[in-house]
Write a protein that holds these residues in place. Structure first.
Motif, PDB file in Angstrom:
ATOM      1  N   ARG A  29      -6.783 -39.584  -7.154  1.00 45.06           N
ATOM      2  CA  ARG A  29      -7.852 -39.709  -6.158  1.00 45.06           C
ATOM      3  C   ARG A  29      -7.555 -38.909  -4.902  1.00 45.06           C
ATOM      4  NH1 ARG A  29      -9.219 -45.863  -5.176  1.00 45.06           N
ATOM      5  NH2 ARG A  29     -10.758 -44.855  -3.795  1.00 45.06           N
ATOM      6  N   ASP A  30      -6.263 -38.810  -4.545  1.00 45.07           N
ATOM      7  CA  ASP A  30      -5.880 -38.046  -3.363  1.00 45.07           C
ATOM      8  C   ASP A  30      -4.555 -37.346  -3.625  1.00 45.07           C
ATOM      9  OD1 ASP A  30      -5.355 -36.954  -0.933  1.00 45.07           O
ATOM     10  OD2 ASP A  30      -5.267 -38.847   0.177  1.00 45.07           O
ATOM     11  N   PRO A  31      -4.589 -36.142  -4.190  1.00 45.00           N
ATOM     12  CA  PRO A  31      -3.366 -35.426  -4.531  1.00 45.00           C
ATOM     13  C   PRO A  31      -2.581 -34.916  -3.332  1.00 45.00           C
ATOM     14  CG  PRO A  31      -5.284 -34.074  -5.004  1.00 45.00           C
ATOM     15  CD  PRO A  31      -5.793 -35.425  -4.615  1.00 45.00           C
ATOM     16  N   THR A  32      -3.150 -35.022  -2.120  1.00 42.49           N
ATOM     17  CA  THR A  32      -2.458 -34.523  -0.929  1.00 42.49           C
ATOM     18  C   THR A  32      -1.476 -35.543  -0.361  1.00 42.49           C
ATOM     19  OG1 THR A  32      -4.155 -35.355   0.597  1.00 42.49           O
ATOM     20  CG2 THR A  32      -4.481 -33.159  -0.343  1.00 42.49           C
ATOM     21  N   GLN A  33      -1.565 -36.809  -0.795  1.00 43.07           N
ATOM     22  CA  GLN A  33      -0.690 -37.845  -0.244  1.00 43.07           C
ATOM     23  C   GLN A  33       0.689 -37.806  -0.904  1.00 43.07           C
ATOM     24  OE1 GLN A  33      -2.191 -41.812  -1.091  1.00 43.07           O
ATOM     25  NE2 GLN A  33      -2.965 -41.174  -3.076  1.00 43.07           N
ATOM     26  N   ALA A  34       1.607 -38.620  -0.377  1.00 41.83           N
ATOM     27  CA  ALA A  34       2.973 -38.737  -0.901  1.00 41.83           C
ATOM     28  C   ALA A  34       3.676 -37.379  -0.934  1.00 41.83           C
ATOM     29  CB  ALA A  34       2.957 -39.379  -2.284  1.00 41.83           C
ATOM     30  N   GLU A  35       3.704 -36.727   0.224  1.00 38.79           N
ATOM     31  CA  GLU A  35       4.280 -35.383   0.301  1.00 38.79           C
ATOM     32  C   GLU A  35       5.760 -35.354  -0.050  1.00 38.79           C
ATOM     33  OE1 GLU A  35       3.425 -33.960   4.181  1.00 38.79           O
ATOM     34  OE2 GLU A  35       1.248 -33.818   3.854  1.00 38.79           O
ATOM     35  N   GLY A  36       6.449 -36.461   0.172  1.00 38.02           N
ATOM     36  CA  GLY A  36       7.877 -36.518  -0.117  1.00 38.02           C
ATOM     37  C   GLY A  36       8.212 -36.445  -1.599  1.00 38.02           C
ATOM     38  N   LEU A  37       7.216 -36.612  -2.463  1.00 40.77           N
ATOM     39  CA  LEU A  37       7.463 -36.575  -3.903  1.00 40.77           C
ATOM     40  C   LEU A  37       7.491 -35.151  -4.461  1.00 40.77           C
ATOM     41  CD1 LEU A  37       5.216 -39.550  -5.124  1.00 40.77           C
ATOM     42  CD2 LEU A  37       7.690 -39.546  -4.784  1.00 40.77           C
ATOM     43  N   GLU A  43       4.415 -31.900  -9.837  1.00 40.93           N
ATOM     44  CA  GLU A  43       5.765 -32.261  -9.376  1.00 40.93           C
ATOM     45  C   GLU A  43       5.785 -33.687  -8.834  1.00 40.93           C
ATOM     46  OE1 GLU A  43       9.268 -30.646  -6.317  1.00 40.93           O
ATOM     47  OE2 GLU A  43       7.333 -29.614  -6.429  1.00 40.93           O
ATOM     48  N   LYS A  44       4.732 -34.049  -8.116  1.00 44.02           N
ATOM     49  CA  LYS A  44       4.646 -35.406  -7.566  1.00 44.02           C
ATOM     50  C   LYS A  44       4.560 -36.451  -8.675  1.00 44.02           C
ATOM     51  CE  LYS A  44       2.363 -34.224  -3.188  1.00 44.02           C
ATOM     52  NZ  LYS A  44       1.117 -34.348  -2.396  1.00 44.02           N
ATOM     53  N   THR A  45       3.707 -36.202  -9.669  1.00 40.83           N
ATOM     54  CA  THR A  45       3.556 -37.182 -10.756  1.00 40.83           C
ATOM     55  C   THR A  45       4.844 -37.305 -11.564  1.00 40.83           C
ATOM     56  OG1 THR A  45       2.590 -35.445 -12.160  1.00 40.83           O
ATOM     57  CG2 THR A  45       1.071 -36.886 -10.968  1.00 40.83           C
ATOM     58  N   GLU A  46       5.539 -36.204 -11.768  1.00 43.61           N
ATOM     59  CA  GLU A  46       6.799 -36.250 -12.513  1.00 43.61           C
ATOM     60  C   GLU A  46       7.861 -37.038 -11.745  1.00 43.61           C
ATOM     61  OE1 GLU A  46      10.187 -33.198 -14.359  1.00 43.61           O
ATOM     62  OE2 GLU A  46       8.259 -32.420 -13.661  1.00 43.61           O
ATOM     63  N   THR A  47       7.949 -36.787 -10.442  1.00 42.99           N
ATOM     64  CA  THR A  47       8.920 -37.512  -9.612  1.00 42.99           C
ATOM     65  C   THR A  47       8.596 -38.997  -9.569  1.00 42.99           C
ATOM     66  OG1 THR A  47       9.222 -35.552  -8.226  1.00 42.99           O
ATOM     67  CG2 THR A  47       9.964 -37.654  -7.323  1.00 42.99           C
ATOM     68  N   LEU A  48       7.311 -39.313  -9.418  1.00 40.07           N
ATOM     69  CA  LEU A  48       6.892 -40.716  -9.358  1.00 40.07           C
ATOM     70  C   LEU A  48       7.192 -41.430 -10.672  1.00 40.07           C
ATOM     71  CD1 LEU A  48       5.487 -42.999  -7.844  1.00 40.07           C
ATOM     72  CD2 LEU A  48       3.293 -42.110  -8.660  1.00 40.07           C
ATOM     73  N   ASP A  49       6.890 -40.796 -11.792  1.00 35.72           N
ATOM     74  CA  ASP A  49       7.154 -41.407 -13.094  1.00 35.72           C
ATOM     75  C   ASP A  49       8.643 -41.642 -13.293  1.00 35.72           C
ATOM     76  OD1 ASP A  49       6.115 -42.138 -15.879  1.00 35.72           O
ATOM     77  OD2 ASP A  49       7.669 -40.658 -16.333  1.00 35.72           O
ATOM     78  N   GLN A  50       9.470 -40.693 -12.862  1.00 36.83           N
ATOM     79  CA  GLN A  50      10.920 -40.850 -12.993  1.00 36.83           C
ATOM     80  C   GLN A  50      11.411 -42.010 -12.143  1.00 36.83           C
ATOM     81  OE1 GLN A  50      13.149 -37.381 -11.822  1.00 36.83           O
ATOM     82  NE2 GLN A  50      15.096 -38.201 -12.541  1.00 36.83           N
ATOM     83  N   PHE A  51      10.877 -42.114 -10.923  1.00 38.84           N
ATOM     84  CA  PHE A  51      11.270 -43.205 -10.028  1.00 38.84           C
ATOM     85  C   PHE A  51      10.881 -44.558 -10.608  1.00 38.84           C
ATOM     86  CE2 PHE A  51      10.264 -45.949  -6.309  1.00 38.84           C
ATOM     87  CZ  PHE A  51      11.560 -46.060  -5.806  1.00 38.84           C
ATOM     88  N   LEU A  52       9.674 -44.661 -11.149  1.00 41.02           N
ATOM     89  CA  LEU A  52       9.220 -45.913 -11.750  1.00 41.02           C
ATOM     90  C   LEU A  52      10.051 -46.276 -12.971  1.00 41.02           C
ATOM     91  CD1 LEU A  52       5.354 -45.385 -11.551  1.00 41.02           C
ATOM     92  CD2 LEU A  52       6.678 -47.081 -10.279  1.00 41.02           C
ATOM     93  N   GLU A  54      13.129 -45.222 -13.884  1.00 42.20           N
ATOM     94  CA  GLU A  54      14.566 -45.392 -13.701  1.00 42.20           C
ATOM     95  C   GLU A  54      14.935 -46.451 -12.672  1.00 42.20           C
ATOM     96  OE1 GLU A  54      16.291 -41.619 -12.836  1.00 42.20           O
ATOM     97  OE2 GLU A  54      15.655 -40.716 -14.752  1.00 42.20           O
ATOM     98  N   MET A  55      14.028 -46.747 -11.730  1.00 39.81           N
ATOM     99  CA  MET A  55      14.376 -47.658 -10.642  1.00 39.81           C
ATOM    100  C   MET A  55      13.512 -48.920 -10.603  1.00 39.81           C
ATOM    101  SD  MET A  55      16.930 -46.274  -8.912  1.00 39.81           S
ATOM    102  CE  MET A  55      16.810 -47.057  -7.306  1.00 39.81           C
ATOM    103  N   CYS A  56      12.190 -48.728 -10.533  1.00 43.02           N
ATOM    104  CA  CYS A  56      11.307 -49.863 -10.234  1.00 43.02           C
ATOM    105  C   CYS A  56      11.174 -50.841 -11.397  1.00 43.02           C
ATOM    106  CB  CYS A  56       9.941 -49.354  -9.812  1.00 43.02           C
ATOM    107  SG  CYS A  56       9.981 -48.400  -8.286  1.00 43.02           S
ATOM    108  N   PHE A  57      10.698 -50.357 -12.541  1.00 39.75           N
ATOM    109  CA  PHE A  57      10.476 -51.272 -13.659  1.00 39.75           C
ATOM    110  C   PHE A  57      11.764 -51.952 -14.141  1.00 39.75           C
ATOM    111  CE2 PHE A  57       6.460 -48.863 -14.010  1.00 39.75           C
ATOM    112  CZ  PHE A  57       5.582 -49.932 -14.035  1.00 39.75           C
ATOM    113  N   PRO A  58      12.900 -51.239 -14.210  1.00 36.51           N
ATOM    114  CA  PRO A  58      14.136 -51.921 -14.624  1.00 36.51           C
ATOM    115  C   PRO A  58      14.527 -53.081 -13.709  1.00 36.51           C
ATOM    116  CG  PRO A  58      14.408 -49.562 -14.852  1.00 36.51           C
ATOM    117  CD  PRO A  58      13.091 -49.774 -14.146  1.00 36.51           C
ATOM    118  N   GLN A  59      14.193 -52.972 -12.414  1.00 41.15           N
ATOM    119  CA  GLN A  59      14.497 -54.059 -11.482  1.00 41.15           C
ATOM    120  C   GLN A  59      13.822 -55.363 -11.917  1.00 41.15           C
ATOM    121  OE1 GLN A  59      13.046 -53.218  -7.552  1.00 41.15           O
ATOM    122  NE2 GLN A  59      13.181 -55.341  -6.874  1.00 41.15           N
TER     123      GLN A  59
END
Length: 208
Positions: A29-37, A43-52, A54-59
């Motif tokens: 909906r807004d590809p300009t957000q989450a600039e840090g990814l 690149e943003k979607t790949e980074t976000l998927d990796q974070f989810l 490797e980090m979020c869902f396993p928690q």
């Protein structure tokens, strides 16, 4: 920032289905957000998927497995694990004073994600899970529910059925959370009454 819920479903032993929902930036909906990814949408979607992944869902999977292991180490019948459904999701702020619920129509335990992973002042995430397991067991043991509620009222010299049922579910949560809890203030009462409430919970669970 525009958010969406990223949902993934996991199958945990023995026969427990766990659905986890995590709020993430909605890049579609807004590809300009989450600039840090990253610099680009891909690149943003790949980074976000990796974070989810490797980090979020396993928690939350670790938290769910802790709760299930605590159930398995309790004296409750393991039959109540079969077909059990968990939904771990962020609840609205105005609902977090009740950070968990059991929906009898859908036969699903719903727990606020933050409360489940980090616990609350009144008990751990395992306790919250155990309390709602208590509601589920009561739902399946309707024929002996009244007797159990009456026993709780007798132990605590009370007359409120709804409150007595909540106390009974606290006893389930207390029993499942032991002995691995770190903070626990529920059932703050003389030991003989606490043991009596746990015995009522166990008797209800094992009733035929």
């Amino acid at each position: 920032m525009v958010y969406k819920l990223e949902t993934r479903q996991f199958y945990l032993s023995p026969g427990v289905t766990c659905k986890i929902q995590i709020p993430v930036p909605d890049l579609a909906r807004d590809p300009t957000q989450a600039e840090g990814l990253g610099n680009s949408y891909s690149e943003k979607t790949e980074t976000l998927d990796q974070f989810l992944t490797e980090m979020c869902f396993p928690q939350y999977i670790r938290a769910a497995n802790r709760a299930i292991t605590s159930f398995q180490c309790s004296k409750l019948p393991h039959m109540f694990l079969k077909g059990q459904k968990l939904l771990i999701t962020p609840l609205p702020v105005h609902l977090t004073h009740n950070p968990a619920a059991y929906h009898s129509g859908r036969d699903i335990i719903i727990i606020d994600s933050d409360s489940f992973s980090i616990g609350l002042s009144q008990g751990s995430g395992v306790f919250l899970y155990g309390h709602e397991v208590g509601h589920r067991i009561i739902n399946f043991r309707r024929h002996t529910r009244k007797q159990a509620i009456d026993e709780v009222k007798g132990i605590l010299s009370m007359s409120d059925n709804a409150f007595a049922e909540e106390v009974l579910c606290d006893a389930f949560g207390y029993h499942i959370a032991l002995p691995g809890r770190t903070r626990f203030d529920v059932l703050d009462m003389p030991e003989n009454k606490r043991k009596a409430l746990v015995n009522v919970a166990l008797k209800l669970a094992w009733s035929c």
